[in-house]
Design a protein around this motif. Structure first.
Motif, mmCIF file in Angstrom:
data_model
loop_
_atom_site.group_PDB
_atom_site.id
_atom_site.type_symbol
_atom_site.label_atom_id
_atom_site.label_comp_id
_atom_site.label_asym_id
_atom_site.label_seq_id
_atom_site.Cartn_x
_atom_site.Cartn_y
_atom_site.Cartn_z
ATOM 1 N N LEU A 124 48.857 30.044 42.972
ATOM 2 C CA LEU A 124 47.478 30.515 42.844
ATOM 3 C C LEU A 124 47.368 31.978 43.246
ATOM 4 C CD1 LEU A 124 44.416 30.018 42.402
ATOM 5 C CD2 LEU A 124 44.312 29.324 44.815
ATOM 6 N N GLU A 125 46.715 32.768 42.397
ATOM 7 C CA GLU A 125 46.432 34.167 42.695
ATOM 8 C C GLU A 125 45.130 34.239 43.494
ATOM 9 O OE1 GLU A 125 49.075 35.770 42.085
ATOM 10 O OE2 GLU A 125 48.926 36.832 40.167
ATOM 11 N N SER A 126 45.255 34.418 44.799
ATOM 12 C CA SER A 126 44.084 34.362 45.675
ATOM 13 C C SER A 126 44.249 35.367 46.808
ATOM 14 C CB SER A 126 43.949 32.943 46.247
ATOM 15 O OG SER A 126 42.925 32.862 47.193
ATOM 16 N N PRO A 127 43.134 35.973 47.271
ATOM 17 C CA PRO A 127 41.751 35.838 46.804
ATOM 18 C C PRO A 127 41.507 36.599 45.501
ATOM 19 C CG PRO A 127 41.875 37.429 48.577
ATOM 20 C CD PRO A 127 43.249 36.825 48.463
ATOM 21 N N CYS A 128 40.282 36.514 44.999
ATOM 22 C CA CYS A 128 39.932 37.173 43.743
ATOM 23 C C CYS A 128 40.212 38.669 43.840
ATOM 24 C CB CYS A 128 38.454 36.941 43.433
ATOM 25 S SG CYS A 128 37.945 37.597 41.835
ATOM 26 N N GLY A 129 40.847 39.199 42.787
ATOM 27 C CA GLY A 129 41.271 40.595 42.786
ATOM 28 C C GLY A 129 42.757 40.738 42.996
ATOM 29 N N VAL A 130 43.408 39.668 43.422
ATOM 30 C CA VAL A 130 44.852 39.659 43.648
ATOM 31 C C VAL A 130 45.562 39.251 42.358
ATOM 32 C CG1 VAL A 130 46.721 38.487 44.861
ATOM 33 C CG2 VAL A 130 44.681 39.212 46.110
ATOM 34 N N GLY A 131 46.655 39.928 42.043
ATOM 35 C CA GLY A 131 47.480 39.532 40.913
ATOM 36 C C GLY A 131 46.722 39.521 39.612
ATOM 37 N N LEU A 132 46.626 38.351 38.983
ATOM 38 C CA LEU A 132 45.966 38.190 37.691
ATOM 39 C C LEU A 132 44.541 37.669 37.814
ATOM 40 C CD1 LEU A 132 49.002 36.633 35.778
ATOM 41 C CD2 LEU A 132 48.180 38.989 35.626
ATOM 42 N N SER A 133 44.073 37.420 39.031
ATOM 43 C CA SER A 133 42.694 36.983 39.237
ATOM 44 C C SER A 133 41.766 38.189 39.198
ATOM 45 C CB SER A 133 42.549 36.252 40.578
ATOM 46 O OG SER A 133 43.252 35.032 40.565
ATOM 47 N N TYR A 134 40.554 37.972 38.698
ATOM 48 C CA TYR A 134 39.652 39.120 38.551
ATOM 49 C C TYR A 134 38.205 38.650 38.485
ATOM 50 C CZ TYR A 134 38.826 37.815 33.678
ATOM 51 O OH TYR A 134 38.443 37.141 32.550
ATOM 52 N N SER A 135 37.309 39.622 38.583
ATOM 53 C CA SER A 135 35.876 39.397 38.403
ATOM 54 C C SER A 135 35.282 40.652 37.784
ATOM 55 C CB SER A 135 35.194 39.098 39.740
ATOM 56 O OG SER A 135 33.786 39.045 39.576
ATOM 57 N N SER A 136 34.218 40.470 37.001
ATOM 58 C CA SER A 136 33.513 41.637 36.455
ATOM 59 C C SER A 136 32.626 42.272 37.512
ATOM 60 C CB SER A 136 32.677 41.220 35.240
ATOM 61 O OG SER A 136 31.760 40.190 35.593
ATOM 62 N N ASP A 137 32.433 41.570 38.617
ATOM 63 C CA ASP A 137 31.606 42.056 39.729
ATOM 64 C C ASP A 137 32.522 42.484 40.866
ATOM 65 O OD1 ASP A 137 29.864 42.524 41.789
ATOM 66 O OD2 ASP A 137 28.984 40.509 41.806
ATOM 67 N N THR A 138 32.619 43.780 41.114
ATOM 68 C CA THR A 138 33.526 44.259 42.166
ATOM 69 C C THR A 138 33.116 43.767 43.545
ATOM 70 O OG1 THR A 138 32.240 46.316 42.326
ATOM 71 C CG2 THR A 138 34.168 46.326 40.874
ATOM 72 N N GLY A 139 31.865 43.312 43.688
ATOM 73 C CA GLY A 139 31.436 42.745 44.959
ATOM 74 C C GLY A 139 32.196 41.488 45.313
ATOM 75 N N LYS A 140 32.787 40.834 44.297
ATOM 76 C CA LYS A 140 33.566 39.623 44.534
ATOM 77 C C LYS A 140 34.906 39.943 45.191
ATOM 78 C CE LYS A 140 30.483 37.048 42.432
ATOM 79 N NZ LYS A 140 29.593 36.138 43.195
ATOM 80 N N TYR A 141 35.249 41.236 45.275
ATOM 81 C CA TYR A 141 36.510 41.624 45.885
ATOM 82 C C TYR A 141 36.370 41.893 47.374
ATOM 83 C CZ TYR A 141 38.088 42.294 41.049
ATOM 84 O OH TYR A 141 38.426 42.106 39.726
ATOM 85 N N VAL A 142 35.168 41.715 47.903
ATOM 86 C CA VAL A 142 34.942 41.829 49.343
ATOM 87 C C VAL A 142 35.054 40.423 49.920
ATOM 88 C CG1 VAL A 142 33.331 42.486 51.155
ATOM 89 C CG2 VAL A 142 33.421 43.810 49.018
ATOM 90 N N THR A 143 36.026 40.209 50.788
ATOM 91 C CA THR A 143 36.287 38.848 51.236
ATOM 92 C C THR A 143 36.919 38.870 52.627
ATOM 93 O OG1 THR A 143 37.306 36.743 50.587
ATOM 94 C CG2 THR A 143 38.588 38.746 50.184
ATOM 95 N N GLY A 144 37.328 37.695 53.074
ATOM 96 C CA GLY A 144 37.964 37.546 54.382
ATOM 97 C C GLY A 144 38.572 36.167 54.493
ATOM 98 N N ASP A 145 39.044 35.828 55.672
ATOM 99 C CA ASP A 145 39.722 34.550 55.879
ATOM 100 C C ASP A 145 38.847 33.366 55.505
ATOM 101 O OD1 ASP A 145 41.817 36.047 57.000
ATOM 102 O OD2 ASP A 145 41.000 35.818 59.029
ATOM 103 N N LEU A 146 37.625 33.333 56.025
ATOM 104 C CA LEU A 146 36.761 32.169 55.850
ATOM 105 C C LEU A 146 36.278 32.042 54.416
ATOM 106 C CD1 LEU A 146 34.744 32.380 59.190
ATOM 107 C CD2 LEU A 146 36.821 31.069 58.699
ATOM 108 N N ASP A 147 35.916 33.174 53.814
ATOM 109 C CA ASP A 147 35.477 33.148 52.420
ATOM 110 C C ASP A 147 36.621 32.739 51.494
ATOM 111 O OD1 ASP A 147 33.510 33.898 50.212
ATOM 112 O OD2 ASP A 147 35.186 35.249 49.760
ATOM 113 N N THR A 148 37.819 33.233 51.762
ATOM 114 C CA THR A 148 38.984 32.881 50.948
ATOM 115 C C THR A 148 39.256 31.387 51.026
ATOM 116 O OG1 THR A 148 39.983 35.066 51.191
ATOM 117 C CG2 THR A 148 41.463 33.259 50.628
ATOM 118 N N ALA A 149 39.177 30.816 52.222
ATOM 119 C CA ALA A 149 39.405 29.380 52.387
ATOM 120 C C ALA A 149 38.354 28.573 51.632
ATOM 121 C CB ALA A 149 39.394 29.009 53.866
#
Length: 491
Positions: A124-149
């Motif tokens: 799995l490419e996680s969190p969003c923005g890593v590897g081949l995972s993506y979002s059209s909303d760059t705000g989805k690339y703001v994350t952390g341990d708890l959100d990733t889980a």
């Protein structure tokens, strides 16, 4: 399609000898550029959307018995590093041979030690923005341990609906390096769901390799490791503790810094991910004198000097976890590419993976978005903003082991990035009674490492001669302990 999947699920439940595919249409991987031949098992890949985040997965179905074999979710660390690191360089179904020219695609050969020999494994490419995972909303690339889980848990719930034939298989989480944070936090999410009575996933336990765990234990692991490996003298070892105290990683005094600088100078030029392996340096950059330039950070962050010695095939050793005593602390986490902008991170070369995964034909074959949509694949991304907000993993491990989940903590014993000394210490600190005293374990009629088993189904295991990414260095031994542990057989 939906009705077929319902009947398939019933067959899987009532007749375990029958394995009915219910994979989402178009997810089957039929070929891979660079590989000629038949896959030993079926492969599926694609995206699962979670709250606007398009998370990419690659499933390798077990070569042994898909209906009975466990489903294992694999996560690489960083944070921000791609799980294709594990797929390409560690325990995936193929070994990758460098192309004959600089731009040529690598050639793929079957890997006799793939973990898909005995398990259905999801990369799995996680969190969003890593590897081949993506979002059209760059705000989805703001994350952390708890959100990733939380997001990964949501991914799993959706994934098992897409692949209901696996719903009753034992499920495990596995990962290495910063996945020492990803794995237990995700396990806690699954445990909460089970406690609430929502049990769509047959979660049984998890395994972590050379994993980041706790600031104190990670921070105090290096000097004892370096001393035990004869990398520093008795005098330097004693000086560090006399000048800095036990928590030397957290002492900013001039006298402590001077002592730690002696450690840095002693280990300069070594491959921090495996002290036995040579270190690749960019041409023209490997000058030992550069490692002695003054800086506000420990020398571990600077270029490690030495001669230019490229490795044969798998030359990259980049981005798996925090180096040396730069421990993970609460708050924003600098990503590897950000560190590399100012400081040379030693032993970097991920050419094989980068060439393959940025090829348009490869992306089409694995149902990944084109480069102009998801961006170029990088081993470790600079796109995300990551916050370490879960604290120490010790309470997580304590709680999960008390809930009867099986836990394997393993360490390549020549990794200097997250040394075994820290992992051995924190597993012991949980305070469980020893059920099997320290002993060797064997593979191929040789001692392959050592282990100690505790009550509450907790095992600590070392792999002799392995570095930070164990299956990369010791593929046969890694498959051996992995198989025995999943099969609930003695290691």
């Amino acid at each position: 399609m939906a009705n077929n999947c319902v009947w398939g699920m019933l067959f899987c439940v009532l007749l375990l000898s029958v394995f009915t595919e219910c994979a989402p249409e178009g997810s089957l991987v039929t070929h891979l550029p660079g590989f000629n031949g038949s896959f030993p098992s079926k492969h599926y890949s694609g995206y699962v959307e979670v709250d606007g985040k398009n998370l990419f997965y690659y499933l390798v179905v077990s070569e042994r018995s898909p209906p009975q074999d466990p489903v294992v979710l694999w996560l690489n660390g960083g944070p921000g590093c791609s799980s294709f690191d594990g797929f390409i360089y560690e325990h995936g179904p193929f070994n990758f041979e460098v192309g004959k020219s600089e731009k040529a695609l690598p050639k793929l050969h079957l890997n006799g030690y793939s973990w898909s020999k005995v398990s259905n494994i999801i990369y799995l490419e996680s969190p969003c923005g890593v590897g081949l995972s993506y979002s059209s909303d760059t705000g989805k690339y703001v994350t952390g341990d708890l959100d990733t889980a939380s997001t990964t848990h949501a991914f799993l719930l959706k994934w098992f609906k897409l692949f209901p034939e696996f719903i009753n298989n034992p499920f495990y989480i596995a990962g290495e390096s910063y996945a020492g944070i990803y794995v237990p936090t995700l396990a806690a999410e699954l445990a909460k769901g089970t406690k609430r009575g929502v049990k769509p996933i047959n979660f049984k336990g998890y395994m972590v390799g050379n994993g980041v765990t706790d600031e104190k234990f990670d921070g105090t692991a290096l000097v004892p490791f370096a001393h035990g490996m004869a990398l520093i003298s008795d005098d330097i070892f004693n000086e560090v503790y006399n000048s800095c105290g036990v928590l030397y990683y957290n002492n900013n005094s001039e006298t402590c810094y001077a002592s730690l600088e002696k450690v840095s100078q002693a280990i300069a030029g070594l491959n921090i991910y495996d002290i036995l392996e040579p270190c690749y340096h960019y041409p023209g950059s490997a000058k030992k004198e550069d490692a002695n330039e003054s800086t506000s950070l420990p020398l571990s962050f600077q270029m490690l000097g030495g001669t230019e010695r490229p490795l044969a095939v798998r030359k990259r050793m980049f981005g798996r976890a925090w180096p040396l005593w730069a421990t993970v602390k609460d708050g924003p986490v600098p990503l590897w590419p950000q560190l590399a902008e100012k400081y040379h991170v030693a032993c970097i070369n991920d050419d094989v993976a980068t060439t393959w995964l940025n090829n348009a034909e490869v992306r089409e074959a694995i149902h990944a978005a084109p480069v102009n949509v998801s961006g170029p694949w990088e081993l470790c991304t600079r796109k995300i903003s990551y916050n370490h907000d879960a604290g120490s993993m010790i309470p997580y491990h304590k709680n999960l082991t008390s809930l009867n989940y099986r836990v394997l903590i393993y360490s390549g014993d020549h990794d200097m990035c997250v040394p075994y000394t820290g992992s051995e210490a924190w597993t012991r600190s949980l305070g469980y009674k020893t059920s099997s005293a320290w002993r060797s374990w064997w593979s191929n009629n040789q001692v392959a490492g050592y282990l100690q088993e505790y009550d509450n189904k907790l095992t600590f295991l070392t792999i002799k001669g392995a570095g930070h990414t164990v299956p990369e260095y010791k593929p046969s031994e890694a498959l051996d302990f992995y198989t025995r542990w999943l099969d609930r057989k003695p290691i």
